[in-house]
Design an enzyme around this catalytic site. Sequence first.
Site, short mmCIF file in Angstrom:
data_model
loop_
_atom_site.label_atom_id
_atom_site.label_comp_id
_atom_site.label_asym_id
_atom_site.label_seq_id
_atom_site.Cartn_x
_atom_site.Cartn_y
_atom_site.Cartn_z
N LYS A 68 30.88 31.25 38.82
CA LYS A 68 31.91 31.51 39.82
C LYS A 68 31.22 31.52 41.18
CE LYS A 68 34.95 34.92 41.81
NZ LYS A 68 35.24 36.37 41.94
N ASN A 123 39.35 42.92 39.07
CA ASN A 123 38.27 43.88 38.88
C ASN A 123 38.69 45.24 39.45
OD1 ASN A 123 34.64 43.73 39.09
ND2 ASN A 123 35.94 45.45 38.60
N THR A 124 38.78 45.32 40.78
CA THR A 124 39.03 46.61 41.43
C THR A 124 40.31 47.27 40.95
OG1 THR A 124 37.89 45.74 43.38
CG2 THR A 124 39.12 47.78 43.65
N GLY A 172 39.49 43.27 46.79
CA GLY A 172 39.56 44.73 46.73
C GLY A 172 40.69 45.37 47.51
N ALA A 191 41.21 37.65 43.23
CA ALA A 191 41.03 38.64 44.31
C ALA A 191 42.34 39.10 44.93
CB ALA A 191 40.11 38.11 45.42
N GLY A 192 42.38 40.39 45.22
CA GLY A 192 43.47 40.97 46.00
C GLY A 192 44.65 41.50 45.23
#
Length: 255
Positions: free
Chosen positions: A95, A205-206, A156, A183-184
């Site tokens: 990635k 993830n976050t 994040g 993301a996001g």
Amino acid sequence: MPVFYGTEIASRLLLGTAQYPSPLDLSEAFRRSGAGIATVSLRREAAAGEGQAFWDLIRGLNVPVLPNTAGCYSVREAVTTAQMARELFETDWIKLEVIGNPDTLQPDPFGLLEAARILCAEGFRVFPYTTEDGVLAGRLLDAGCEVLMPWGAPIGTGRGLNNTYGLRTLRAQFPDVPMVIDAGLGLPSHAAQAMEMGFDAVLLNTAVAKAGDPAAMAEGFALALRAGRLAYEADPMEPRDMAAPSTPLIGMAVL
């Protein structure tokens, strides 16, 4: 299920491995979500005193590993990190992140394209973290990338899909290219929306790791992905500007 570089993935959920409260929370999140890929940072794997234990934990998840170049701000740094990751994780998958702004963590389009060209020429299977820019997407595909990973929002932030028009346009421009929203995302509803738009998978993830109950949140995302994909495949109705009655007028009483 999505196919990345000839490999069918068991789930539309790709899950990161950083920031969890404990190794148990990480393992439970993967178990309850059925995530199909684990993304791993070389920096985390190489951390002093925990590298081998962490790598043993990741191997125990029994899912393909996607190393990343998180935190790289230059082409040279990203390429070197990718080369090290290939040796350590024994995979050509990477990635690719080349960050252009420390506040938004937005990809550097020029550095990303240059690094992608170098790595594709070296035989890497590149998963580029990019924006929703269709021109950049086309250049990345020309460079040899077979998967695109457009951002939903800055890493994040949990803001969801900030530019739905741009993402829909990108999806329509390259209908046969596997695309992962990366993301996001902050809520399962964001993931369902991505699926309803025709994207193939999401990477989180976050939103999971920082939830009060990471395993429950991971399972919630998995369920939302299934619901959103079912809705997409069911060919949903188009929005209307005017109301349309769902009950027919024929047969109503005339007063």
